[in-house]
Design an enzyme around this catalytic site. Structure first.
Site, PDB file in Angstrom:
ATOM      1  N   LYS A  87       0.854  -1.193   0.000  1.00  0.00           N
ATOM      2  CA  LYS A  87       0.000   0.000   0.000  1.00  0.00           C
ATOM      3  C   LYS A  87       0.891   1.244   0.000  1.00  0.00           C
ATOM      4  O   LYS A  87       1.753   1.409   0.868  1.00  0.00           O
ATOM      5  CB  LYS A  87      -0.870  -0.042   1.258  1.00  0.00           C
ATOM      6  CG  LYS A  87      -2.158   0.706   1.159  1.00  0.00           C
ATOM      7  CD  LYS A  87      -2.988   0.354   2.388  1.00  0.00           C
ATOM      8  CE  LYS A  87      -4.244   1.164   2.480  1.00  0.00           C
ATOM      9  NZ  LYS A  87      -4.880   0.968   3.786  1.00  0.00           N
TER      10      LYS A  87
HETATM   11  C1  E4P Z   1      -8.086   2.146   3.671  1.00  0.00           C
HETATM   12  O1  E4P Z   1      -7.466   1.176   3.292  1.00  0.00           O
HETATM   13  C2  E4P Z   1      -8.006   2.709   5.028  1.00  0.00           C
HETATM   14  O2  E4P Z   1      -7.384   1.782   5.900  1.00  0.00           O
HETATM   15  C3  E4P Z   1      -9.321   2.994   5.657  1.00  0.00           C
HETATM   16  O3  E4P Z   1     -10.410   2.544   4.923  1.00  0.00           O
HETATM   17  C4  E4P Z   1      -9.430   4.331   6.311  1.00  0.00           C
HETATM   18  O4  E4P Z   1     -10.703   4.460   6.843  1.00  0.00           O
HETATM   19  P1  E4P Z   1     -11.082   5.471   8.017  1.00  0.00           P
HETATM   20  O5  E4P Z   1     -11.527   6.747   7.389  1.00  0.00           O
HETATM   21  O6  E4P Z   1     -12.235   4.778   8.709  1.00  0.00           O
HETATM   22  O7  E4P Z   1      -9.869   5.622   8.888  1.00  0.00           O
END
Ligand code: E4P
Length: 221
Positions: A87
């Site tokens: 990522k």
């Molecule tokens: C994406 O891969 C992120 O980990 C995640 O969806 C972030 O979400 P949040 O806005 O609930 O922190």
């Protein structure tokens, strides 16, 4: 549509896997910190533990922000397990790192996508996934679903193979709306996934079926 769980909590990942509908896991540095996972070796071990639970698609996020460091970190993460998807944040060096890692056969997930242009750049660089953050846009009164619709149109126009991974999902309606507009994947908390199970008419209907069955069985005695 693929379902990923957005957590680094091993119990929740096991629970979602046991449900039989899980296609992968996404994590981020905040989710790892929430589980108290710190230190390079502990982080790597935790990713290995996640990979041992699920069948594929474990997004492991780099914490560096320069091209050279992201490459080094990304290659080390990918070497852990073939299930790892590296990522990478949507920044200039991130786009270059996605291009490089893709050329080496390493899958990538471009994270922190908040505009169609960012998604287009990540797709051109060869990202396996782009992660538009639906909930965080909704949180600031911007239409997160519209972003996903726009990315869908762009990717379909040019047949990009990059999958749209709708992230920052807050609840079951987000999942259903993403399915309606053709997101390839959603990632959300276990609570959003299990909330899809629920409908009050299912509960009352089942209670009635069981009561009728019991009444008939007693009458037949
Ligand atoms: C994406 O891969 C992120 O980990 C995640 O969806 C972030 O979400 P949040 O806005 O609930 O922190």
């Amino acid at each position: 549509m693929k379902f990923f769980i957005d957590t680094a909590n091993l119990d929740q990942i096991k629970e979602a896997q046991d449900l039989g509908v899980l296609d992968g896991v996404t994590t981020n540095p905040s989710l790892m910190a929430k589980e108290g996972i710190t230190g390079e070796q502990n982080v790597l071990n935790h990713y290995k533990a996640i990979c041992a639970i699920v069948d594929d698609n474990v997004s492991a996020e780099v914490i560096s922000t320069t091209y050279e460091e992201m490459i080094r970190e990304g290659e080390a993460l990918a070497a852990l397990d073939p299930k790892i998807v590296v990522k990478i944040p949507m920044i200039k060096d991130g786009v270059k790192a996605i291009k490089y890692l893709t050329s080496k056969g390493i899958r990538t997930n471009c994270t922190l996508i908040f505009s169609p242009g960012q998604a287009l750049l990540a797709a051109k660089a060869g990202a396996s996934y782009v992660s538009p953050f639906l909930g965080r846009l909704d949180d600031i009164s911007t239409d997160g679903l519209q972003l996903i619709e726009d990315i869908r149109i762009i990717f379909d126009n040019y047949q990009y193979k990059t999958e749209i991974l709708a992230a920052s999902i807050r609840g079951p309606l987000h999942i259903v709306n993403c399915a309606k507009i053709g997101a390839d994947v959603i990632t959300g908390p276990l609570s959003a996934i299990t909330a899809l199970l629920k409908h009050p008419l299912t509960d009352t209907g089942l209670a009635q079926f069981l009561a009728d069955h019991k009444k008939a069985a007693e009458a037949a005695k």
